[in-house]
Design an enzyme around this catalytic site. Sequence first.
Site, short mmCIF file in Angstrom:
data_model
loop_
_atom_site.label_atom_id
_atom_site.label_comp_id
_atom_site.label_asym_id
_atom_site.label_seq_id
_atom_site.Cartn_x
_atom_site.Cartn_y
_atom_site.Cartn_z
N LYS A 105 0.86 -1.18 0.00
CA LYS A 105 0.00 0.00 0.00
C LYS A 105 0.90 1.24 0.00
CE LYS A 105 -3.12 2.85 2.63
NZ LYS A 105 -3.57 3.22 3.98
N GLY A 166 -7.74 9.39 10.28
CA GLY A 166 -7.99 9.42 11.72
C GLY A 166 -9.04 10.40 12.18
N ALA A 192 -9.37 5.84 4.85
CA ALA A 192 -9.18 7.00 5.74
C ALA A 192 -10.47 7.79 5.94
CB ALA A 192 -8.09 7.93 5.24
N GLY A 193 -10.73 8.11 7.19
CA GLY A 193 -11.83 9.00 7.54
C GLY A 193 -13.09 8.32 8.02
N ASN A 214 -8.52 1.83 10.33
CA ASN A 214 -7.73 1.48 11.49
C ASN A 214 -8.27 2.20 12.73
OD1 ASN A 214 -4.17 1.68 12.39
ND2 ASN A 214 -5.85 0.71 13.42
N THR A 215 -8.20 3.53 12.72
CA THR A 215 -8.55 4.30 13.90
C THR A 215 -9.99 4.08 14.34
OG1 THR A 215 -6.98 6.00 13.19
CG2 THR A 215 -8.52 6.61 14.92
#
Length: 263
Positions: A105, A166, A192-193, A214-215
Amino acid sequence: MSTPPSDPLIIAGKAYRSRLLVGTGKYKDLDETARAIEASGAEIVTVAVRRTNLGQNPDEPNILDVLSPDRYTILPNTAGCYDVETAVRTCRLARELLDGHNLVKLEVLGDEKTLFPNVVETLKAAEILVKEGFAVMVYTNDDPVVARELEAIGCVAVMPLAAPIGSGLGIRNPLNILTIVENAKVPILVDAGVGTASHAAQAMELGCDGVLMNTAIAAAKNPVLMASAMRKAVEAGREAFLAGRMPPKRFASASSPLEGLFF
């Protein structure tokens, strides 16, 4: 012999049942990491090479001790890279550590505050890596033109952001994501987001091939339970997309027909 998935996600020629990809950062320990990833049902797990020990530091805990490459597809990423040279070098290191593994990635960031992609550097790095035989999944902004260029370079998947990394804000520009999806010939995964399950479901309902996060899981009060929720949201969103939603209408429409009323 395992049964092949009926609606597979195809990445670099390999079929996956799960359309949820997860990261390994921000958990309190490796045990929580392993339990959350197990609950997510993910088969592709992304690892930040510059922040995670894949064997380059023999005296530290190795993430591969709890996430076996025999069970998961390990997706090394270039998180923390801000230029072409560092990103390319990181991918080469990952290939060496993972015995010739070519799926990576790519993310080349523009600055530490926004963590938005540096598109110019990303395009350059992608071209180098593809020529070197890497199968590149690439993090980018939600620009349909940039997505088209990355596909033309030869990236195996394009991963537009939903919102800043995040942030948990969800999809800020759904029409941009939809345009990217409609014009792509490679998998499109929102990256993301995402903050909660409804965001993941929305991405899938737009026709995205998958979601990476992830977050949203690791920063939840109960990461393992959130991982389970995200798994179900991605599955539900995919089913809703395949089912084909009803056309939206401005005014009410009776659920039961008026014809044939007795009185």
